[in-house]
Scaffold this active site. Sequence first.
Site, short mmCIF file in Angstrom:
data_model
loop_
_atom_site.label_atom_id
_atom_site.label_comp_id
_atom_site.label_asym_id
_atom_site.label_seq_id
_atom_site.Cartn_x
_atom_site.Cartn_y
_atom_site.Cartn_z
N GLU A 86 9.07 -13.64 10.38
CA GLU A 86 9.34 -13.44 11.81
C GLU A 86 8.41 -14.26 12.69
O GLU A 86 7.18 -14.19 12.56
CB GLU A 86 9.21 -11.95 12.16
CG GLU A 86 9.67 -11.67 13.58
CD GLU A 86 9.75 -10.19 13.94
OE1 GLU A 86 9.63 -9.33 13.04
OE2 GLU A 86 9.95 -9.90 15.14
N LYS A 264 7.27 -0.36 14.71
CA LYS A 264 7.82 -1.53 14.00
C LYS A 264 6.93 -2.74 14.30
O LYS A 264 6.61 -3.54 13.42
CB LYS A 264 9.27 -1.79 14.44
CG LYS A 264 10.00 -2.83 13.61
CD LYS A 264 9.77 -4.26 14.08
CE LYS A 264 10.52 -5.27 13.23
NZ LYS A 264 10.21 -6.67 13.62
N ASP A 280 2.24 -3.29 -2.08
CA ASP A 280 3.57 -2.68 -1.99
C ASP A 280 3.88 -2.34 -0.52
O ASP A 280 3.38 -1.35 0.02
CB ASP A 280 3.56 -1.41 -2.86
CG ASP A 280 4.91 -0.73 -2.95
OD1 ASP A 280 5.73 -0.89 -2.03
OD2 ASP A 280 5.14 -0.01 -3.93
N HIS A 378 8.39 -15.20 22.66
CA HIS A 378 9.22 -15.41 21.48
C HIS A 378 10.03 -16.69 21.60
O HIS A 378 10.42 -17.25 20.60
CB HIS A 378 10.23 -14.25 21.36
CG HIS A 378 9.70 -13.09 20.57
ND1 HIS A 378 10.37 -12.56 19.51
CD2 HIS A 378 8.58 -12.37 20.69
CE1 HIS A 378 9.68 -11.55 19.03
NE2 HIS A 378 8.59 -11.40 19.73
P1 NAD Z 1 -1.98 -0.31 -12.25
O1 NAD Z 1 -1.68 0.88 -13.08
O2 NAD Z 1 -1.38 -1.61 -12.65
O3 NAD Z 1 -3.56 -0.53 -12.17
C1 NAD Z 1 -4.45 0.51 -11.89
C2 NAD Z 1 -5.35 0.73 -13.10
O4 NAD Z 1 -6.24 -0.37 -13.25
C3 NAD Z 1 -6.24 1.94 -12.93
O5 NAD Z 1 -5.55 3.10 -13.29
C4 NAD Z 1 -7.43 1.61 -13.81
O6 NAD Z 1 -7.21 2.05 -15.12
C5 NAD Z 1 -7.45 0.08 -13.83
N1 NAD Z 1 -8.57 -0.51 -13.04
C6 NAD Z 1 -9.28 -1.60 -13.39
N2 NAD Z 1 -10.19 -1.90 -12.44
C7 NAD Z 1 -10.05 -1.00 -11.46
C8 NAD Z 1 -10.70 -0.80 -10.19
N3 NAD Z 1 -11.69 -1.59 -9.74
N4 NAD Z 1 -10.29 0.23 -9.40
C9 NAD Z 1 -9.28 1.03 -9.81
N5 NAD Z 1 -8.64 0.88 -10.99
C10 NAD Z 1 -9.01 -0.13 -11.82
O7 NAD Z 1 -1.60 -0.12 -10.72
P2 NAD Z 1 -1.55 1.12 -9.75
O8 NAD Z 1 -2.43 0.79 -8.58
O9 NAD Z 1 -1.80 2.42 -10.46
O10 NAD Z 1 -0.02 1.09 -9.29
C11 NAD Z 1 0.44 0.18 -8.30
C12 NAD Z 1 1.87 -0.20 -8.59
O11 NAD Z 1 2.69 0.96 -8.68
C13 NAD Z 1 2.47 -1.04 -7.49
O12 NAD Z 1 3.11 -2.14 -8.08
C14 NAD Z 1 3.52 -0.12 -6.87
O13 NAD Z 1 4.58 -0.88 -6.33
C15 NAD Z 1 3.94 0.71 -8.02
N6 NAD Z 1 4.57 2.04 -7.78
C16 NAD Z 1 4.65 2.59 -6.54
C17 NAD Z 1 5.26 3.83 -6.36
C18 NAD Z 1 5.30 4.45 -4.98
O14 NAD Z 1 4.68 3.95 -4.07
N7 NAD Z 1 6.04 5.55 -4.78
C19 NAD Z 1 5.75 4.51 -7.48
C20 NAD Z 1 5.64 3.93 -8.74
C21 NAD Z 1 5.03 2.69 -8.89
#
Ligand code: NAD
Length: 424
Positions: A86, A264, A280, A378
């Site tokens: 945008e 928005k 996300d 714009h």
């Molecule tokens: P992930 O599981 O890929 O990574 C997180 C993991 O990385 C942690 O659980 C930990 O074990 C490890 N880790 C390593 N270094 C870390 C640090 N410094 N701090 C924290 N953890 C560390 O990712 P996530 O963050 O658990 O999930 C994000 C993904 O889930 C996104 O892609 C999102 O789109 C998706 N998702 C979103 C929804 C929703 O929003 N409703 C639902 C399901 C999945």
Amino acid sequence: MSTPEKTSRVSGFHKKSPRERLDFVAGFSGLDEDEVGHLANMGNLDPHLADHLIENVIATMNVPVGVATNMRVDGEDILVPMATEESSVVAAVCNAARQCYDSGGFVTSMSGTLMIAQVQLVGVSDPVHARIRILERREEIKAVCDACDPVLVKLGGGFRDVEVRIIESAGGPMVVTHLIVDTRDAMGANAVNSMAEKLAPQIEVWCGGRVYLRILSNLADRRLARARAVWTCDAIGGAAVRDGIISAFQFAAADPYRAATHNKGVMNGISAVVLATGNDTRAVEAGAHAYAARRGAYGSLTDWEVTAEGDLAGTIELPMAVGLIGGATKLHPTARACLRILGVASADRLSRIIAAVGLAQNFSALKALATTGIQKGHMSLHAQNIAMMAGAVGDEVAALASVLVGLGTVRVDVAEIELRKLRG
Ligand code: NAD
């Protein structure tokens, strides 16, 4: 002989390569050679990586990444990459940041990096009793959750608390357990979802009934990012501008039709940084809008007041579930580079910067709306888009855009006529 009907029933589509899928799609949809060639060019995203990020990949979608200048956040000057299609979004942040730079820029804070996972239990005859039975198991719950993610625990994160709510629903009372987990530098969806799934059978054992859903809440209200800034009256063009901005905010606070558009605009800035950093966008947007409705009526994510000195004080507070690890943040090379541009070392810092961008965006939108109107700013970028739609290329784009702005009519039909004139 009749031609066979087109069918979208394709077995093993996911097992094909992106190119094989693209060829199938081309045949199905009648794409020409140019269209196929364009889609086959995946630009700066490795096709192998793209194919592993999502399912059934055939192409990538390039969105421009702009950089917001003039941003000073907690005393540090930073450059903010923003991915958006945008026009005017990046310019709005630069302008707002320039006008509060001399008064110190943005001051930010964060309530913590806590995420909530929900476990839904139904069919319990004694929900009040069941709630207490769950709360009594706090240490057991902590052990189950922390055992799911030793890496997170080692980094100082993990289980923090348990809460149990009884929700009256159309299907009777539900006992909803909230697991509150510090996910540190991860957004944490996968982390907390695993914990909720692991704990669910235990909850059935303790309470009876049946567990259905086990998933995080995107209303991440234990992970609030906050930003504030002061714009002096002199810097923004006087008290009338200040009062116009405040009146615009009051309109949004009082009317959901206006609040939707107000927010928005806030999200124009926020989603652009969330996307640029591989986070996300839907999770952040869902959290923001749910938070805006937390008082029962949908309202503004920002607040605007007059300071004791008569200047304009802006504030924003909203859930900000973003990470530096997990999802596409570490995998997507553009996201990685954008995080390097920002120079952030924690999800906390990233979240606070994003909140500041949302406030900046809102300032510019309200200032434009309360003064010259949104179209003036714009128009020149919009005119360039219209010029390109009319077929202008190279230097013609700027030339045609300025003709359209001069005419005060930015429309494709007019642009086509003016382009013909330009070309003699
Ligand atoms: P992930 O599981 O890929 O990574 C997180 C993991 O990385 C942690 O659980 C930990 O074990 C490890 N880790 C390593 N270094 C870390 C640090 N410094 N701090 C924290 N953890 C560390 O990712 P996530 O963050 O658990 O999930 C994000 C993904 O889930 C996104 O892609 C999102 O789109 C998706 N998702 C979103 C929804 C929703 O929003 N409703 C639902 C399901 C999945």
